[in-house]
Enzyme design. Structure first.
Site, short mmCIF file in Angstrom:
data_model
loop_
_atom_site.label_atom_id
_atom_site.label_comp_id
_atom_site.label_asym_id
_atom_site.label_seq_id
_atom_site.Cartn_x
_atom_site.Cartn_y
_atom_site.Cartn_z
N CYS A 35 0.84 -1.21 0.00
CA CYS A 35 0.00 0.00 0.00
C CYS A 35 0.87 1.25 0.00
O CYS A 35 1.57 1.54 0.98
CB CYS A 35 -0.92 -0.03 1.23
SG CYS A 35 -1.74 1.52 1.58
N CYS A 38 0.09 3.91 2.65
CA CYS A 38 0.53 3.42 3.96
C CYS A 38 1.98 3.78 4.22
O CYS A 38 2.38 4.07 5.36
CB CYS A 38 0.37 1.90 4.06
SG CYS A 38 -1.33 1.31 3.93
#
Length: 285
Positions: A35, A38
């Site tokens: 991600c 993230c």
């Protein structure tokens, strides 16, 4: 590993998130290695966790490896941050917020900042007095990392751990040498020894009610009271053995009182110890 930011799994969730969240807000960050947002949010959260120094804790959950947790919290996209406090989901957001917005969010959910002039020990003591021992421990852990030779900080943490019943962790701290704080370290070791006893008082109280002259049970009850930090009751039970039979088991009542006096050495219990030293002297004369 930081005391303020840590990785968790499903198996650790209760111990590392739910229990601390009773006293300090815990931000649960659901992320995954693939991600991209993230990779922006997670290090920023980690930086702020260190900066806020225990006003909130950061629990990082790899959503790929902990799908059951992600499903439980209804995570549909990541990053996703949930805030738990006192048994409730109190706030949340999805996506990577810019730092100014993230700070505003954290300021809304974190514990209030202590006085700017307060030392870490003073901040921790204030949090402990307010019923927030986990937050206090987090502050002491960071303070100890910054000042590893400060024995008072480590002993503050050991005392908190004993109060929480986390005796194994307290034992690890107290196993070190304390050259500057030897008297306090000895007192805490003695208190830890008392805390290791049974803390179930009801059966002992019932047994003693049936036979008030059962001095062995009364001493066991004194140890159980001490394990619950009910020190006045512990002292009174041991003193009662002295009053009833000062010679029982080679002066076991007096020895129990002396052990309690050692465990309670320190300013916090000075008045209580003085009171029961006088009472012991009166009972023996």
């Amino acid at each position: 590993m930081s005391p303020f930011a840590f990785d968790i799994s499903l198996e650790e969730f209760e111990a590392k998130v739910l229990l601390p969240a009773e006293t300090v807000p815990v931000l649960v960050d659901f992320w995954a290695p693939w991600c991209e947002p993230c990779k922006v949010l997670k290090p920023l959260l980690e930086k702020l966790a260190e900066e806020y120094a225990g006003r909130f804790l950061l629990a990082k959950v790899n959503a790929d490896e902990n799908q059951e947790l992600a499903q439980h919290f209804g995570v549909r996209s990541i990053p996703s941050v949930k805030v738990l406090f006192q048994g409730q989901l109190v706030d949340e957001f999805n996506g990577a917020l810019p730092e100014n917005q993230l700070r505003a969010f954290i300021d809304r959910v974190a514990l209030p900042a202590g006085p700017a002039t307060a030392s870490p020990r003073e901040q921790a003591a204030a949090l402990a007095a307010e019923g927030q021992p986990e937050a206090a421990l987090a502050i002491l852990a960071e303070a100890s990392r910054q000042a590893p030779n400060d024995e008072a900080i480590r002993l503050d943490a050991a005392e908190l751990l004993i109060g929480l019943g986390r005796n194994d962790e307290a034992q690890q701290l107290l196993a070190a040498e304390y050259a500057q704080e030897s008297a306090r370290a000895a007192a805490l070791r003695a208190r830890l020894a008392l805390a290791a006893g049974s803390a179930d008082t009801a059966p002992l109280e019932a047994k003693l009610a049936a036979n008030p002259d059962d001095h062995a049970t009364r001493l066991e009850l004194a140890r159980a009271y001490a394990a619950q930090n009910r020190f006045r009751e512990a002292l009174e039970a041991a003193l009662e053995v002295v009053r009833r039979d000062r010679f029982f088991d080679e002066g076991a009542g007096r020895k129990a009182l002396l052990q309690l006096f050692e465990a309670l050495a320190g300013e916090q219990y000075d008045d209580l110890v003085r009171e029961y030293r006088r009472k012991l002297s009166a009972a023996l004369n």
